[in-house]
Enzyme design. Structure first.
Site, PDB file in Angstrom:
ATOM      1  N   LYS A   1      38.730  43.275  40.637  1.00  0.00           N
ATOM      2  CA  LYS A   1      38.197  41.950  40.334  1.00  0.00           C
ATOM      3  C   LYS A   1      37.065  41.663  41.292  1.00  0.00           C
ATOM      4  O   LYS A   1      37.038  42.173  42.408  1.00  0.00           O
ATOM      5  CB  LYS A   1      39.289  40.890  40.526  1.00  0.00           C
ATOM      6  CG  LYS A   1      39.030  39.621  39.762  1.00  0.00           C
ATOM      7  CD  LYS A   1      39.392  39.810  38.305  1.00  0.00           C
ATOM      8  CE  LYS A   1      39.385  38.536  37.525  1.00  0.00           C
ATOM      9  NZ  LYS A   1      40.122  38.690  36.273  1.00  0.00           N
TER      10      LYS A   1
HETATM   11  N1  GLU Z   1      38.527  38.772  33.044  1.00  0.00           N
HETATM   12  C1  GLU Z   1      39.405  39.199  31.998  1.00  0.00           C
HETATM   13  C2  GLU Z   1      40.827  39.274  32.492  1.00  0.00           C
HETATM   14  O1  GLU Z   1      41.182  38.636  33.459  1.00  0.00           O
HETATM   15  C3  GLU Z   1      38.925  40.483  31.324  1.00  0.00           C
HETATM   16  C4  GLU Z   1      38.855  41.686  32.184  1.00  0.00           C
HETATM   17  C5  GLU Z   1      38.205  42.869  31.517  1.00  0.00           C
HETATM   18  O2  GLU Z   1      37.924  42.819  30.321  1.00  0.00           O
HETATM   19  O3  GLU Z   1      37.998  43.854  32.212  1.00  0.00           O
HETATM   20  O4  GLU Z   1      41.663  39.905  31.906  1.00  0.00           O
END
Ligand code: GLU
Length: 423
Positions: free
Chosen positions: A113
């Site tokens: 993240k």
């Molecule tokens: N931000 C989204 C999540 O928390 C998508 C993450 C992604 O597609 O890599 O799942």
């Protein structure tokens, strides 16, 4: 699940929230102490401080993070968020949730993240673009199609991903679409990605209704958050016969016991930039909306919406978590006492990353699938994962959240054992 008494500040720290569930699940699994240490520690944490030229000619310093919690099962995967209160602990927790999420739906990614401390609402498009490009260049050696693949999250979107893709490609001297997912369609984005998280939530609601012998037709639903996730979930569920009786936004809520016409609301919002003042429902403060009687409550905005402060006033029969970390570990216990059926974030909102997986595969293949194929495969993966989690919960006599963690931890631990520890 016994959670030691703690202050509210501790309760709402996302890393603490993650650790409490991890420890409980790991203990239940009788996890090897060495693997326990590996999985409770993020593999890599990058902090960058970098300058950006603002429109008024001044220079501003920004702080950005990228945390790769685990790359055991594949490249790191996870969004990038822009918000004033982004912190390392939050990004750490979100990165580990991505590890568990990808493992629950069994797609070949680890967890990562990123985030930048900034107030995107006060920044121009030019400032956002320069900040995004500089952040990308600061972390460039750590991301890549086989290393770590960012995506949108809170306050980032397809345009942000296009800038990241372009910056990365300029450095590589070739177009590399598969470095990020959630891109615009014409530069390697996938059909169905934008609605995918909302679509996944609908699948989990459908499966929960089937599992609990409840009816979709007329089922009363309250959605907290009307961003990409909440609005798409509300629209798809409205179309499927659910009755969306309440929407709670950061600046106020709407309530209509006969159901809100979500198409009309979306049209109203696109004209007025807010849901407030919509004539198809009554105005109601958001916390009252969340605490109203309903069959399904979908917290789809941010962390810490259901805490020790309000959990005992939640009247839903089912909670399906659209956001990451909307319920604290202390609130879990209160909801359990009230026999509320909770479908955890790491399953319920996994539709987004599942469609991201399809996007990454399509980019690497250079062959793009029809939307119907994407939606069908997405729904199948989520239905199978619902089955896996609820079966696991029954077999081990734990709630769905702990079952999802146990399933995920077991899968990641197995991979680490199989790969061995490099020395
Ligand atoms: N931000 C989204 C999540 O928390 C998508 C993450 C992604 O597609 O890599 O799942």
């Amino acid at each position: 699940m016994a959670v030691p008494s703690m202050s509210l500040e501790q309760e709402i720290n996302p890393w603490e929230a993650q650790s409490a569930r991890f420890e409980f699940a790991a203990r239940k699994l009788n996890l090897d102490p060495g693997l326990w240490k590996v999985l409770s520690t993020p593999a890599r944490e990058i902090i960058v401080h970098f300058p950006v030229h603002m429109d008024n000619g001044s220079i501003e310093m920004f702080t950005g993070f990228r945390v790769q919690h685990s790359v055991a099962r594949g490249p790191g995967k996870g969004g990038i968020r822009y918000a004033p209160d982004v912190s390392l602990d939050e990004v750490r927790a979100l990165a580990s949730w991505m590890t568990w999420k990808c493992a629950v739906v069994n797609i070949p990614f680890g967890g990562a993240k990123g985030g930048i401390i900034c107030d995107p609402k006060k920044m121009s498009q030019g400032e956002l673009e320069r900040m995004t490009r500089r952040y990308t260049s600061e972390i460039i050696e750590f991301i890549g199609p086989e290393k770590d693949v960012p995506a949108p999250d809170m306050n980032t979107n397809e345009q942000t991903m296009a800038w990241i893709m372009d910056t990365y490609s300029m450095h590589m001297r070739q177009t590399v679409t598969s470095v990020v997912t959630g891109k615009p369609l014409n530069i390697g984005g996938s059909r169905g990605r934008r609605e995918a998280t909302g679509r996944g939530i609908k699948v989990i609601c459908d499966e929960s209704m089937r599992y609990l012998n409840m009816n979709v037709e007329g089922c009363r639903v309250i959605v907290q958050g009307f961003g990409n996730v909440g609005s798409n979930a509300a629209r798809l569920m409205h179309e499927a016969g659910y009755k969306i009786i309440g929407i709670a936004e950061f600046d106020g809520g709407l309530y209509n016991p006969n159901g809100i016409d979500i198409h009309q609301l979306l049209e109203y919002r696109s004209r007025n930039n807010t849901i407030l003042g919509f004539s198809g429902a009554e105005a109601m403060p958001s916390d009252e909306v969340i605490e109203s009687e309903c069959e399904i409550l979908i917290p789809a905005a941010m962390e810490n919406v259901i805490t020790s402060r309000n959990a005992d006033r939640i009247k839903a029969r089912v909670v399906v978590e659209g956001a990451n970390g909307p319920t604290t570990a202390v609130a879990d216990e209160i909801l359990a006492e009230k026999r509320i059926f909770v479908m955890p974030d790491i399953l319920s909102n996994a539709g987004g990353v599942t469609a991201s997986y399809f996007e990454w595969v399509q980019d690497r293949q250079g062959y793009f699938w029809k939307e119907a194929i994407i939606n069908e495969q997405l729904e199948q993966i989520l239905r199978d994962s619902f089955e896996d989690v609820t079966r696991y919960a029954e077999a081990h006599n734990v709630n769905n959240r702990i079952a999802a963690y146990m399933l995920a931890i077991d899968r990641v631990a197995f991979t680490i054992k199989q790969r061995g520890i490099y020395a």
